[in-house]
Design a protein around this motif. Structure first.
Motif, PDB file in Angstrom:
ATOM      1  N   HIS A 169       1.808   8.820   7.329  1.00  0.00           N
ATOM      2  CA  HIS A 169       1.123   7.613   7.009  1.00  0.00           C
ATOM      3  C   HIS A 169       0.324   7.050   6.291  1.00  0.00           C
TER       4      HIS A 169
ATOM      5  N   HIS B  70      -1.407   4.670   2.383  1.00  0.00           N
ATOM      6  CA  HIS B  70      -1.451   3.129   1.393  1.00  0.00           C
ATOM      7  C   HIS B  70      -1.485   4.302   0.109  1.00  0.00           C
TER       8      HIS B  70
ATOM      9  N   HIS C 276      -0.097  -0.292  12.094  1.00  0.00           N
ATOM     10  CA  HIS C 276      -1.410   0.795  13.138  1.00  0.00           C
ATOM     11  C   HIS C 276      -1.480   0.150  14.622  1.00  0.00           C
TER      12      HIS C 276
ATOM     13  N   HIS D  39      -1.735   6.335  14.007  1.00  0.00           N
ATOM     14  CA  HIS D  39      -3.212   6.602  14.939  1.00  0.00           C
ATOM     15  C   HIS D  39      -2.963   6.937  16.480  1.00  0.00           C
TER      16      HIS D  39
ATOM     17  N   ASP E 287      -3.274   8.986   5.785  1.00  0.00           N
ATOM     18  CA  ASP E 287      -4.157   7.656   5.839  1.00  0.00           C
ATOM     19  C   ASP E 287      -4.369   7.502   4.280  1.00  0.00           C
TER      20      ASP E 287
HETATM   21 ZN   LIG Z   1      -3.824   3.565   7.050  1.00  0.00          ZN
END
Ligand SMILES: [Zn+2]
Length: 463
Positions: free
Chosen positions: A91, A93, A240, A277, A328
Motif C-alpha cells: 500500500h 501512493h 482504504h 489498514h 502508505d
Molecule cells: Zn493510503
C-alpha cells in the motif's frame, strides 16, 4: 526450451562426452553468501546461488550445483550478501513522496482535509505524478522493494514510469466523490479507470486496478460501480478500509453497521479486493474478510504516525487471512523503506499485545514477501525464490557495524537492516541496481526534477 536446444547443439558440435552433460545457458546467475528462499519449507541455502533465465527463476541451489548445471551471460557476485525475494509494498501512493514532510504531526482527517486534499487540488498534475513516481521508484529500487501497490491519480503516468523504472506494480486509478485532479466527477474517474485498465491489461510488469479511495469519500453507487469494474475486467479493487475510529463511527451513523458489513452489503468484497489498514475490525468483520478472501495491507508506520490505532495483526495471522505489509504514502510515514516497515510491524504488535513473542522476525519477513504476494493474489508469481516464479530478488549487505556480528540473517533483516544496505535489485530478471548504481533511472536528474517541483508545491501551499 530454445536455450536448452542451443546448449545441446553446442555440446554435440564440440564433441562433449555424454558423461559430462552440457550446461544450460541462462541469462543471469546471482551467487550469494546466504539465500533465503521463503519457499513453503522456508529453506535457507548457505552459501547459495540463483539461476535466472529471462524473466524467471530456473533453480536455487549451492554455488557448485548451479555452476555445474548452468553457464550464464551475466554473473553477480554477492558472496558477502544475503539474497532474498524482493520486498512487496502492498500500500502506497507513489507520487506523494512530493509531500514528504509537508504536514506532519496531525490526525488523519485534519491532515487529509486541511493539508493533503488542498495541496493535491493545487499541485497534482500529470507532470507532478511523473516526477513523483520517478522519485518513489528510485527510493524503492534503492531500498529493495520490487513490487508495490499504488492508489493515486493519473495512474497511467505512474504505470509508464513504473515500466520505465523496471518495477512490478498493482496500480489503482483513484475514484473519489469530489472533483479530483484528473476527473471532475466520479463517473469521469470510473471511465478513466476503465481506459487505464484496457491500456495496461496485458502488461508484463503492471497490473492495472481500480481504487475507490474509501467508503467515506465515495457514495454507494460509486463503490458498487468500482467493484463492478473489478469483476468485469478481472482486475484488483483497492480501498482504504477501517483506518480510523471516525470511519467506524460514520459507518454506524450513516449505514447502521460496520465498514466491513456495509461493504459486504454492497457486494463489494471479493478475492480481487485489497483493503489497506483494516485496523478497527470486529470478529464478525474478520469472518467476512476471510470468507471473501480479501487481501489486507498492514501499515504500522502510517498508523502510528497518524495515531489511527493498531491493526489486530496477531489475530489476522492466527486466522490465516492474506496479509501483507505497506508503507502508505511518504506523507504519512515518511519513507518507503520496507525494512523499517518490517521492524515496526514486529515492534507495534509486541507493544500492543504486551507479548514480546508476537510477530517474530520470521513472521515480519513473511509479511513483506510471501504475505504481500498473497494479499495481492500474486503468490504464483512472486514472494519467494522458487523455480518458475518471476526473478524478483535483492541482495543485502550484512557488513555494517550495526549488523555485526550476524548469528541469524532473518533477525538482522528485520531488526538491524536498513534499505540502504540493499546492494542489488532485480525485477523480472532485469538488474535495476547493481552495487547501489541504479541502471534504469538517472539518479541526479530524478532528484533535481523533484527539487524543482517541490519549489512549486511550496509556493502553492504557502509553506
Ligand atoms: Zn493510503
Amino acid at each position: 526450451m530454445k536455450s536448452i536446444l542451443v546448449a545441446v547443439a553446442a555440446a554435440v558440435a564440440l564433441g562433449v562426452a555424454a558423461a559430462q552433460p552440457a550446461r544450460r545457458s541462462v541469462t543471469l546467475v546471482v551467487v550469494g553468501g546466504t539465500v533465503i528462499t521463503q519457499n513453503a519449507a522456508r529453506q535457507i541455502v548457505s552459501p547459495g546461488a540463483v539461476a535466472i533465465d529471462a524473466s524467471d527463476i530456473v533453480e536455487v541451489g549451492t554455488p557448485e550445483a548451479i555452476a555445474a548445471r548452468y553457464r550464464s551471460l551475466e554473473t553477480i557476485e554477492a558472496r558477502d550478501d544475503v539474497i532474498l525475494p524482493g520486498l512487496i509494498n502492498t500500500h502506497t501512493h507513489a507520487p506523494m513522496v512530493m509531500y514528504r514532510g509537508l504536514a506532519d504531526d496531525l490526525a488523519l482527517m485534519d491532515w487529509l482535509q486541511k493539508y493533503i486534499f488542498p495541496a493535491e487540488a493545487k499541485t497534482v498534475s500529470a507532470e507532478m505524478v511523473r516526477i513523483g513516481t520517478k522519485l518513489a521508484a528510485l527510493e524503492m529500487i534503492e531500498s529493495g522493494t520490487t513490487t508495490f501497490a499504488d492508489m493515486y491519480y493519473f495512474e497511467e503516468e505512474i504505470a509508464k514510469t513504473t515500466v520505465e523504472a523496471g518495477l512490478r506494480a498493482v496500480l489503482g486509478q483513484t475514484i473519489i466523490q469530489f472533483s479530483a485532479p484528473d476527473a471532475k466527477t466520479p463517473a469521469d474517474g470510473l471511465a478513466r479507470a476503465e481506459r487505464f485498465i484496457r491500456e495496461f491489461k496485458d502488461n508484463g510488469l503492471v497490473v492495472p486496478a481500480v481504487a475507490p479511495h474509501a467508503l467515506y469519500t465515495n457514495d454507494r453507487a460509486t463503490l458498487v460501480a468500482s467493484a463492478e469494474i473489478g469483476r468485469r475486467y478481472g482486475v484488483p479493487v483497492l480501498i482504504h478500509f477501517a483506518e480510523t475510529e471516525d470511519e467506524v463511527r460514520l459507518a454506524r451513523e450513516q449505514f447502521k453497521t460496520t465498514p466491513a458489513a456495509y461493504l459486504e452489503s454492497l457486494g463489494f468484497w471479493g478475492p480481487n479486493t485489497l483493503a489497506a489498514h483494516a485496523i478497527w475490525v470486529t470478529d464478525d468483520d474478520l469472518a467476512i474478510l476471510k470468507r471473501r478472501d480479501v487481501g489486507l495491507s498492514h501499515n504500522p508506520e502510517s498508523n502510528m504516525k497518524l495515531a489511527s490505532g493498531a491493526a489486530p495483526v496477531v489475530k489476522y495471522l492466527a486466522a490465516g487471512v492474506a496479509l501483507g505489509l505497506g508503507t502508505d504514502g511518504a506523507a504519512s510515514n515518511n519513507d518507503l523503506d520496507m525494512f523499517e516497515a518490517m521492524r515496526q510491524a514486529s515492534f507495534l504488535a509486541k507493544h500492543v499485545t504486551k507479548d514480546p513473542t508476537a510477530v517474530p522476525a520470521r513472521a515480519a519477513l513473511d509479511l513483506a514477501t510471501v504475505g504481500g504476494a498473497r494479499a495481492l493474489h500474486m503468490e504464483r508469481l512472486i514472494g519467494s525464490l522458487e523455480p518458475g516464479k518471476r526473478a524478483d530478488l535483492i541482495t543485502v549487505s550484512m557488513r555494517a557495524a550495526r549488523q555485526t556480528p550476524m548469528y541469524d540473517p532473518v533477525s538482522h533483516l528485520v531488526f538491524a537492516t536498513h534499505g540502504d544496505d540493499v546492494r542489488t535489485t532485480i525485477v523480472n530478471g532485469k538488474v535495476l541496481m547493481k552495487n547501489r548504481q541504479v541502471r534504469t533511472l538517472n539518479r541526479e536528474a530524478v532528484i533535481a526534477d523533484a527539487n524543482r517541483l517541490a519549489a512549486k508545491v511550496r509556493e502553492a501551499v504557502g509553506r
